[in-house]
Design a protein around this motif. Structure first.
Motif, PDB file in Angstrom:
ATOM      1  N   MET A   1      11.059  14.124  16.376  1.00  0.00           N
ATOM      2  CA  MET A   1      10.260  13.304  15.462  1.00  0.00           C
ATOM      3  C   MET A   1      10.091  11.897  16.051  1.00  0.00           C
ATOM      4  O   MET A   1      11.067  11.290  16.479  1.00  0.00           O
ATOM      5  N   LYS A   2       8.887  11.415  16.060  1.00  0.00           N
ATOM      6  CA  LYS A   2       8.635  10.102  16.656  1.00  0.00           C
ATOM      7  C   LYS A   2       9.205   9.007  15.761  1.00  0.00           C
ATOM      8  O   LYS A   2       9.041   9.044  14.547  1.00  0.00           O
ATOM      9  N   LYS A   3       9.831   8.031  16.422  1.00  0.00           N
ATOM     10  CA  LYS A   3      10.451   6.950  15.652  1.00  0.00           C
ATOM     11  C   LYS A   3       9.529   5.739  15.566  1.00  0.00           C
ATOM     12  O   LYS A   3       8.849   5.398  16.541  1.00  0.00           O
ATOM     13  N   VAL A   4       9.571   5.110  14.406  1.00  0.00           N
ATOM     14  CA  VAL A   4       8.842   3.849  14.214  1.00  0.00           C
ATOM     15  C   VAL A   4       9.820   2.871  13.579  1.00  0.00           C
ATOM     16  O   VAL A   4      10.490   3.210  12.599  1.00  0.00           O
ATOM     17  N   LEU A   5       9.916   1.694  14.170  1.00  0.00           N
ATOM     18  CA  LEU A   5      10.825   0.684  13.632  1.00  0.00           C
ATOM     19  C   LEU A   5      10.027  -0.275  12.748  1.00  0.00           C
ATOM     20  O   LEU A   5       9.018  -0.832  13.183  1.00  0.00           O
ATOM     21  N   LEU A   6      10.489  -0.441  11.519  1.00  0.00           N
ATOM     22  CA  LEU A   6       9.797  -1.308  10.564  1.00  0.00           C
ATOM     23  C   LEU A   6      10.631  -2.558  10.338  1.00  0.00           C
ATOM     24  O   LEU A   6      11.781  -2.468   9.907  1.00  0.00           O
ATOM     25  N   ALA A   7      10.054  -3.693  10.648  1.00  0.00           N
ATOM     26  CA  ALA A   7      10.839  -4.926  10.627  1.00  0.00           C
ATOM     27  C   ALA A   7      10.205  -5.970   9.736  1.00  0.00           C
ATOM     28  O   ALA A   7       9.123  -6.475  10.040  1.00  0.00           O
ATOM     29  N   PRO A   8      10.845  -6.313   8.618  1.00  0.00           N
ATOM     30  CA  PRO A   8      10.331  -7.421   7.812  1.00  0.00           C
ATOM     31  C   PRO A   8      10.856  -8.740   8.367  1.00  0.00           C
ATOM     32  O   PRO A   8      11.942  -9.176   7.982  1.00  0.00           O
ATOM     33  N   LEU A   9      10.115  -9.347   9.246  1.00  0.00           N
ATOM     34  CA  LEU A   9      10.563 -10.641   9.797  1.00  0.00           C
ATOM     35  C   LEU A   9      10.257 -11.721   8.774  1.00  0.00           C
ATOM     36  O   LEU A   9       9.396 -12.567   8.964  1.00  0.00           O
ATOM     37  N   ASP A  10      10.939 -11.644   7.710  1.00  0.00           N
ATOM     38  CA  ASP A  10      10.658 -12.469   6.548  1.00  0.00           C
ATOM     39  C   ASP A  10      11.972 -12.568   5.776  1.00  0.00           C
ATOM     40  O   ASP A  10      12.688 -11.571   5.660  1.00  0.00           O
ATOM     41  N   PRO A  11      12.273 -13.766   5.261  1.00  0.00           N
ATOM     42  CA  PRO A  11      13.570 -13.900   4.600  1.00  0.00           C
ATOM     43  C   PRO A  11      13.716 -13.081   3.322  1.00  0.00           C
ATOM     44  O   PRO A  11      14.824 -12.754   2.919  1.00  0.00           O
ATOM     45  N   VAL A  12      12.616 -12.769   2.677  1.00  0.00           N
ATOM     46  CA  VAL A  12      12.711 -12.139   1.359  1.00  0.00           C
ATOM     47  C   VAL A  12      11.905 -10.844   1.238  1.00  0.00           C
ATOM     48  O   VAL A  12      12.398  -9.828   0.764  1.00  0.00           O
ATOM     49  N   HIS A  13      10.643 -10.906   1.683  1.00  0.00           N
ATOM     50  CA  HIS A  13       9.695  -9.858   1.318  1.00  0.00           C
ATOM     51  C   HIS A  13       9.805  -8.629   2.207  1.00  0.00           C
ATOM     52  O   HIS A  13       9.698  -8.728   3.415  1.00  0.00           O
ATOM     53  N   ASP A  14       9.987  -7.470   1.596  1.00  0.00           N
ATOM     54  CA  ASP A  14       9.987  -6.238   2.383  1.00  0.00           C
ATOM     55  C   ASP A  14       9.300  -5.082   1.646  1.00  0.00           C
ATOM     56  O   ASP A  14       9.527  -3.924   1.961  1.00  0.00           O
ATOM     57  N   ASN A  15       8.469  -5.436   0.655  1.00  0.00           N
ATOM     58  CA  ASN A  15       7.764  -4.372  -0.076  1.00  0.00           C
ATOM     59  C   ASN A  15       6.912  -3.531   0.852  1.00  0.00           C
ATOM     60  O   ASN A  15       6.882  -2.302   0.753  1.00  0.00           O
ATOM     61  N   ALA A  16       6.208  -4.217   1.754  1.00  0.00           N
ATOM     62  CA  ALA A  16       5.306  -3.495   2.656  1.00  0.00           C
ATOM     63  C   ALA A  16       6.099  -2.539   3.533  1.00  0.00           C
ATOM     64  O   ALA A  16       5.669  -1.417   3.811  1.00  0.00           O
ATOM     65  N   VAL A  17       7.282  -2.971   3.931  1.00  0.00           N
ATOM     66  CA  VAL A  17       8.121  -2.130   4.788  1.00  0.00           C
ATOM     67  C   VAL A  17       8.577  -0.882   4.034  1.00  0.00           C
ATOM     68  O   VAL A  17       8.547   0.232   4.569  1.00  0.00           O
ATOM     69  N   LYS A  18       8.954  -1.080   2.785  1.00  0.00           N
ATOM     70  CA  LYS A  18       9.408   0.063   1.976  1.00  0.00           C
ATOM     71  C   LYS A  18       8.259   1.049   1.769  1.00  0.00           C
ATOM     72  O   LYS A  18       8.436   2.263   1.863  1.00  0.00           O
ATOM     73  N   LEU A  19       7.078   0.486   1.495  1.00  0.00           N
ATOM     74  CA  LEU A  19       5.909   1.340   1.288  1.00  0.00           C
ATOM     75  C   LEU A  19       5.560   2.096   2.572  1.00  0.00           C
ATOM     76  O   LEU A  19       5.317   3.309   2.561  1.00  0.00           O
ATOM     77  N   LEU A  20       5.581   1.360   3.676  1.00  0.00           N
ATOM     78  CA  LEU A  20       5.282   1.997   4.968  1.00  0.00           C
ATOM     79  C   LEU A  20       6.295   3.086   5.290  1.00  0.00           C
ATOM     80  O   LEU A  20       5.938   4.148   5.806  1.00  0.00           O
ATOM     81  N   LYS A  21       7.546   2.826   4.991  1.00  0.00           N
ATOM     82  CA  LYS A  21       8.593   3.811   5.287  1.00  0.00           C
ATOM     83  C   LYS A  21       8.288   5.131   4.552  1.00  0.00           C
ATOM     84  O   LYS A  21       8.359   6.206   5.140  1.00  0.00           O
TER      85      LYS A  21
END
Lengths: 612, 363
Positions: A1-21
Motif C-alpha cells: 500500500m502506498k504511503k502518504v505522510l500528512l503533516a499539519p505544519l500548524d500549531p492548532v489546525h489539523d481538520n484538513a489532515v483528518k479529512l484527508l486521512k
C-alpha cells in the motif's frame, strides 16, 4: 500500500489532515497523519523512516508561513527526499503563488478537491493544466434526458390536445416576413453567403439580398445598402477580438459545480451586456464560478425591427445584437461543456434567431408565444405563426426549448401563466420538439396585491413547483431568474434572496435554475462581474448548507398547489371553449388588463396567407 | 557556461534587484544570457505585503526557463525551444528564447537535479551566463550553481548589527573548506573507523532524535571519518559531539554541501557549533560548495501598519548598513546596488575565470 505522510505544519489546525486521512484511506492509501504543532524536522524524520510517495502539508495560519514551509522544502531536498517523495501543500494560508515560490510540487487551494489530490499522488501534473483538462473532459449535460413527457393529468392533456389542434389548423398556409427571412437565412448559410460579402456578387447572393432586404425595416436596409449603423451601434475592432482570443488562451477556468450533492439542478446565468467582448468576460467569470450554462439575451430594439444585422457589433443598449458573427464569437469562448441558450421568443426575428442560433451551436432555444405576444411584445397573430415555425425548427434541429413564465411579473396569477406554458409544452411535443417549462419563483404583483406571500415565500413557490410534477413528466427549470422582485439594490440582500430561492428549488428536485447577478435589477446599466460572483457564491454556500435535504410541503402549500392546479384547468377549459388561441390571448384569457397584461402590437398586420 | 544563483536571507532582501543588475551588465558585456527561478517571481506586487516589486524585463536573444502557464502571462514573446519533463505548479517547464522584449513571469525548476537539467539545455543553446533567481531564504536547490550572490538587509532584520552578524555566520558556513574525498555514491550516513572498518546507515541525514540514537549506537570505536550527505540538525550534532567527543576527536566530518547545513539550522546556531568542533579537533569540510561571488545589502523593509493592516516601504540607514556589513565581512565584496562604489559585477562573478571542477562534480 502506498504511503502518504500528512503533516499539519500548524500549531492548532489539523481538520484538513483528518479529512484527508479518511479520504485517502478510502482510496486505498496508507495515510499517516502527524499531530498539529509538528516541526519541519519531525516531518522529515518521519518521512525518512516511512519513505512515503508524498508529503501533504496543511497550513492554516498565515503567520511565518513562508519561513516555515520554505524550511521544510529545503530540508526535504537536503535530506535527499525530493527524488522519491513529492511535496504538496494546501490550507487557508496558501495560494498558488505561495506554493510555487516555496518550491512545492503541487498546491491545493480552496475546498478540498480529492480528484486533484489523487491525480497528484498518481504522478499526474496538478494545477492549471490539469484543471483545464478536467474541464475539457466534462460532458455536456442533457436537461431533457429521461423524461417521458407523459401527461399525468388526463383532463389537462385532453384540453391541450384540442387547443393545439386549433393552433396548428389556424397557422396552416400562413407566413410572415420573419418566417420568410428565416428561410432565406437558412439558404444563405447553406450556400455560404452573407449579405455583406465583399468582392464579386453571385446571382444567388444578389437574389437572396434583394429578397431579404425587401422584408426588412428601413434601419436594417440602410445598414446593408449604405453601411449606416443603427443609433448607438458600433463595429467591434479587430484588436478587441484578437485581444480577447489572447486573453482566453492565457488561462483556463477550473470548473467546480455549484452543487454540493447530485447532478442536478443545472445552474444558468443570463448575459446580454450589449457588447460581445464583455459578454464573453461575463461568461468566463460565470463558468469559473460554477455555472453549467448561459442564456443569450438580445436587444429589445432588435426584437422590434424586421431583419437582423451582420458582423461583430456592439451597442450601448440592453441585450447583445443577434448576428451570426457575434453568436459564434460568444460560443467559441465558452467551455465545450457549457450549455448555451439563445432567446428568440418575443420579437419579429424569432424564426431567424433559431436558424442563426443553430448555426452558431446553440443547445437550447427559448420560445413562449403567450408571454412574447403580451406586455409590450409582438402581435399575437404574428408570434403565433412565427412561434409555430420556430418550434418546427427546434424539432428539426433537435434542440430543446424552454418556456419562461415571466408574464407573472406583470401581475398575471401563476395558474394563467402556467396554462400558457402548458399550451407551449403540448404544442412543442406535437411538433416533435422537447419543451422545458419554466415556472418563475418570484414575489410578483399578484402575490403582493392579493397577499399570497404575506407570511412566507416558501409555500407558494413549493406549490408552483409541485403542480408541474402533478401534471406532466417533464423537466422543470425555475427562472428567469429565481427570486425576481425580491431583490434590492443592496448586494448582500440580493444575493441572499437568490440563494434561498435556488436552494428551495434544488430541494424540490428541479432540473435547472436561472440565477441573477446581485445588481441585475438595479445596475442602471450593464451588470458587473463582481455582482455576478456574489450570487454564484451565495448559491454555492446555500446548497452546501442544505445538502440533499428535501422540504416537506406544509398543508398550506398543498392547498395552494391544488388552487393552482384547478385554476390551470379552468383557464384551459375557457381557452378550449373559445376555440381560438390568438383570440384567447387578445381577449385576456391567459392574462388580462386587470392582470397588467396587454396584447402586443409589434408586427401587427404582417401575417399573410391562410384564413385570417 | 557560468551559472549564478541569487539567494537571500529573507524575502525582500533584494535578490531580484541584484539579478536584474547583473542581467543588465551581462547584456552590456555582450553575453548570451539565460534566466530561470527556483521559486515564483514576476508579480507587480508582493503577494504578502502588496508593495511594488521589481519585474524581469527580458530582451530578444535571452533564454528563459519557466512554467508553461507563466509564458502566457508574460508580455515578452518567447519562442518555445524545448519542453522539459519538469512539472511545476505553473505547468511544465519550457525553455525558450525571447523574440520580443517584455516582462516575464518566472517559475522554473525547484529541485537541484531539475535545475541541472535546465542548465544542460541552456549550455546546448550556447548560453554564456545563466542566472537563477532564488526564492525566500531557500538555498538547497542552488547546490548545482557555480556561485552565489547573497542578498541580505533590513527585510531580514531591522537591527543592523544582527543583519551583519547573521551574514557573517552564513558566509563562514558557506566558505567551509572543500576537500576532494572518495565517499560511497548515493550512500546514507557513512562512518569510517580508525581501525579501517566502516558502516553505512540507511539514511543520510542527522535529523530527529531516533536517527541520532541510531548513530550513537553505531559509534563504538574511534572515528576517522564521518560523512553526512543530507541534512544535519546543529542541535543534534552538538549532542553527538557532547556524547561521543572521545571517539570523534580528530575525525574528519564531511558534509555534502554547506547549503544543506543552512537548511538544517540558523547560521548563528552553526556559529556556536564551530568552536565546539575546534575544541574536539574535528575538521568540518564539504565535498562541494558554490563560490560566493559577492553580497548585497538592502536598507528596505516592509513596515506593517497596525492602523490599517497594510504595509509601507521603510528603510534603515543605508550608509550605516553598508559600512557595518563591509566592516564585518572582508572575505568577499559587499555592495549596495544603489550606492557607490559601483563595481563591475561581471568581474565580480569571475566570469572569465576558470572554474574549479569540484564545484560541478556532484551536481
Amino acid at each position: 500500500m502506498k504511503k502518504v505522510l500528512l503533516a499539519p505544519l500548524d500549531p492548532v489546525h489539523d481538520n484538513a489532515v483528518k479529512l484527508l486521512k479518511r479520504k485517502l484511506s478510502e482510496a486505498g492509501y496508507d495515510a499517516i497523519a502527524m499531530r498539529p504543532g509538528t516541526t519541519s524536522e519531525e516531518v522529515i524524520e518521519k518521512a525518512l523512516e516511512e519513505r512515503p510517495i508524498a508529503i501533504l502539508v496543511s497550513r492554516t495560519l498565515g503567520y511565518k508561513v513562508a519561513e516555515t514551509l520554505g524550511r521544510l522544502v529545503d530540508l526535504a531536498e537536503a535530506s535527499g527526499l525530493r527524488e522519491m517523495t513529492r511535496l504538496g501543500v494546501g490550507g487557508m494560508a496558501i495560494t498558488k503563488e505561495t506554493g510555487g515560490e516555496l518550491g512545492f510540487d503541487a498546491c491545493f487551494t480552496g475546498e478540498l478537491n480529492m480528484t486533484e489530490v489523487l491525480a497528484f499522488l498518481e504522478g499526474k501534473p496538478v494545477g492549471l493544466q490539469t484543471a483545464g483538462n478536467a474541464v475539457a473532459e466534462r460532458q455536456k449535460p442533457n436537461i431533457v434526458q429521461g423524461f417521458t413527457y407523459a401527461f399525468k393529468d388526463k383532463e389537462i392533456e385532453t384540453l391541450l390536445d384540442g387547443i393545439v389542434d386549433q393552433i396548428l389548423e389556424w397557422v396552416k398556409g400562413k407566413t410572415s416576413p420573419g418566417i420568410e427571412r428565416a428561410k432565406l437565412r437558412a439558404e444563405m448559410l447553406a450556400e455560404g453567403i452573407s449579405l455583406r460579402s465583399p468582392a464579386k456578387v453571385s446571382l444567388t447572393q444578389q437574389r437572396l439580398r434583394e429578397q431579404y432586404l425587401a422584408l426588412c425595416d428601413d434601419t436594417i436596409r440602410a445598414f446593408y445598402l449604405t453601411d449606416k449603423l443603427p443609433a448607438g451601434v458600433r463595429w467591434l475592432a479587430a484588436a478587441e477580438i484578437e485581444a480577447m482570443e489572447n486573453l482566453l488562451g492565457s488561462a483556463k477556468a477550473r470548473y467546480s459545480p455549484l452543487r454540493h450533492v447530485g447532478e442536478k439542478p443545472l445552474f444558468f446565468s443570463q448575459y446580454g451586456t450589449g457588447c460581445p467582448v464583455m459578454d464573453v468576460m461575463h461568461i468566463k467569470v460565470a463558468e469559473a464560478w460554477g455555472v453549467d450554462g448561459v442564456l443569450h439575451f438580445d436587444p429589445s430594439w432588435g426584437a422590434q425591427c424586421e431583419g437582423l444585422l451582420e458582423g461583430y457589433l456592439s451597442h450601448e443598449h440592453d441585450g447583445t445584437i443577434l448576428t451570426l458573427e457575434n453568436l459564434k464569437f460568444i460560443r467559441h469562448a465558452q467551455e465545450p461543456a457549457t450549455l448555451w441558450n439563445v432567446r428568440g421568443h418575443r420579437g419579429l426575428n424569432t424564426p431567424e434567431t433559431q436558424v442563426l442560433g443553430h448555426a452558431a451551436g446553440a443547445d437550447l432555444f427559448k420560445i413562449n408565444i403567450p408571454y412574447g405576444s403580451t406586455a409590450g411584445g409582438t402581435d399575437p397573430q404574428r408570434l403565433t405563426v412565427d412561434g409555430v415555425y420556430s418550434l418546427r425548427l427546434a424539432a428539426e434541429y433537435g434542440i430543446p426549448f424552454d418556456i419562461p413564465g415571466n408574464d407573472e411579473l406583470s401581475g398575471v396569477p401563476p395558474f394563467k401563466t402556467f396554462a400558457g406554458i402548458l399550451i407551449m409544452v403540448a404544442l412543442g411535443l406535437k411538433l416533435g420538439a422537447k419543451p422545458i417549462p419554466k415556472p418563475l419563483l418570484c414575489y410578483s404583483p399578484y402575490m403582493t396585491i392579493y397577499g399570497r406571500m404575506d407570511d412566507n415565500m416558501i409555500d407558494m413557490n413549493i406549490a408552483k413547483l409541485m403542480v408541474w410534477r402533478e401534471i406532466v413528466d417533464a423537466p422543470v427549470w425555475p427562472g428567469e431568474p429565481v427570486g425576481f422582485m425580491t431583490h434590492s439594490p443592496e448586494r448582500v440582500q440580493s444575493s441572499m434572496m437568490t440563494a434561498v430561492h435556488a436552494a428551495l428549488a434544488s430541494s424540490m428536485g428541479v432540473d435547472a435554475v436561472t440565477i441573477a447577478s446581485s445588481d441585475e435589477a438595479y445596475s442602471k446599466g450593464p451588470i458587473s462581474a463582481a455582482a455576478r460572483v456574489d450570487t454564484l457564491r451565495a448559491v454555492r454556500d446555500a446548497l452546501r448548507f442544505q445538502g440533499s435535504v428535501q422540504l416537506t410541503p406544509t398543508p398550506r402549500a398543498l392547498t395552494l398547489a391544488d388552487e393552482i392546479h384547478d385554476g390551470i384547468c379552468e383557464v384551459l377549459k375557457t381557452v378550449a371553449e373559445r376555440g381560438d388561441f390568438v383570440a384567447s390571448i387578445c381577449e385576456g384569457l391567459l392574462g388580462n388588463e386587470e392582470d397588467g397584461l396587454y396584447p402586443g402590437r409589434i408586427g401587427a398586420g404582417t401575417v399573410s396567407g391562410g384564413r385570417l | 557556461m557560468k551559472t549564478v544563483g541569487f539567494a537571500g536571507t529573507a524575502k525582500n532582501t533584494g535578490k531580484t534587484t541584484t539579478a536584474l543588475h547583473v542581467l543588465q551588465a551581462g547584456k552590456e558585456a555582450g553575453l548570451r544570457l539565460a534566466l530561470t527561478s527556483i521559486g515564483y517571481d514576476g508579480e507587480n506586487r508582493d503577494n504578502v505585503t502588496g508593495l511594488p516589486k521589481p519585474r524581469y524585463t527580458l530582451q530578444p536573444g535571452m533564454l528563459v526557463a519557466t512554467g508553461s502557464t507563466c509564458l502566457r502571462s508574460s508580455t515578452a514573446i518567447v519562442r518555445a525551444i524545448e519542453e522539459t519533463p519538469i512539472h511545476t505548479i505553473f505547468g511544465q517547464v519550457v525553455v525558450g528564447e525571447v523574440t520580443y522584449p517584455g516582462t516575464v513571469l518566472l517559475a522554473g525548476p525547484n529541485r537541484s537535479s531539475d535545475l541541472q537539467h535546465v542548465f544542460d539545455i541552456f549550455t546546448s543553446l550556447g548560453c554564456n551566463l545563466a542566472l537563477v533567481d532564488g526564492a525566500l531564504n531557500r538555498l538547497v536547490p542552488m547546490t548545482c550553481v557555480d556561485g552565489l550572490v547573497l542578498s541580505t538587509g533590513a527585510a531580514f532584520d531591522q537591527r543592523i548589527s544582527h543583519v551583519v552578524e547573521h551574514a557573517g555566520a552564513l558566509l563562514r558556513l558557506l566558505r567551509m573548506p572543500v576537500i576532494r574525498d572518495e565517499v560511497p555514491v548515493n550512500s546514507g550516513l557513512w562512518v569510517e573507523f580508525k581501525d579501517q572498518t566502516s558502516c553505512v546507515l540507511g539514511y543520510g541525514s542527522l535529523i530527529g532524535k531516533n536517527l541520532l540514537d541510531t548513530l550513537l549506537r553505531t559509534l563504538i570505536a574511534p572515528v576517522k571519518k564521518i560523512y553526512i550527505p543530507g541534512a544535519c540538525d546543529p542541535h543534534l550534532l552538538k549532542l553527538l559531539i557532547d556524547q561521543k567527543a572521545d571517539l570523534l576527536r580528530g575525525a574528519l566530518m564531511l558534509f555534502r554541501s554547506p547549503l544543506h547545513l543552512v537548511a538544517s539550522g540558523d547560521p548563528l546556531l552553526w556559529k556556536e557549533i564551530f568552536p565546539l568542533l575546534e575544541a574536539t579537533d574535528i575538521q568540518p569540510s564539504s565535498l562541494q560548495t558554490p563560490q560566493v561571488f559577492f553580497m548585497t545589502v538592502n536598507p528596505f523593509y516592509p513596515r506593517y501598519l497596525d492602523r490599517n493592516g497594510m504595509y509601507e516601504a521603510a528603510y534603515v540607514d543605508k550608509r550605516e548598513l553598508l559600512a557595518a556589513a563591509c566592516n564585518r565581512i572582508s572575505e568577499i565584496p559587499v555592495l549596495d546596488i544603489f550606492q557607490p562604489p559601483f563595481p563591475d559585477v561581471i568581474s565580480l562573478i569571475n566570469y572569465f575565470a576558470e572554474l574549479p571542477d569540484v564545484t560541478r562534480s556532484l551536481c
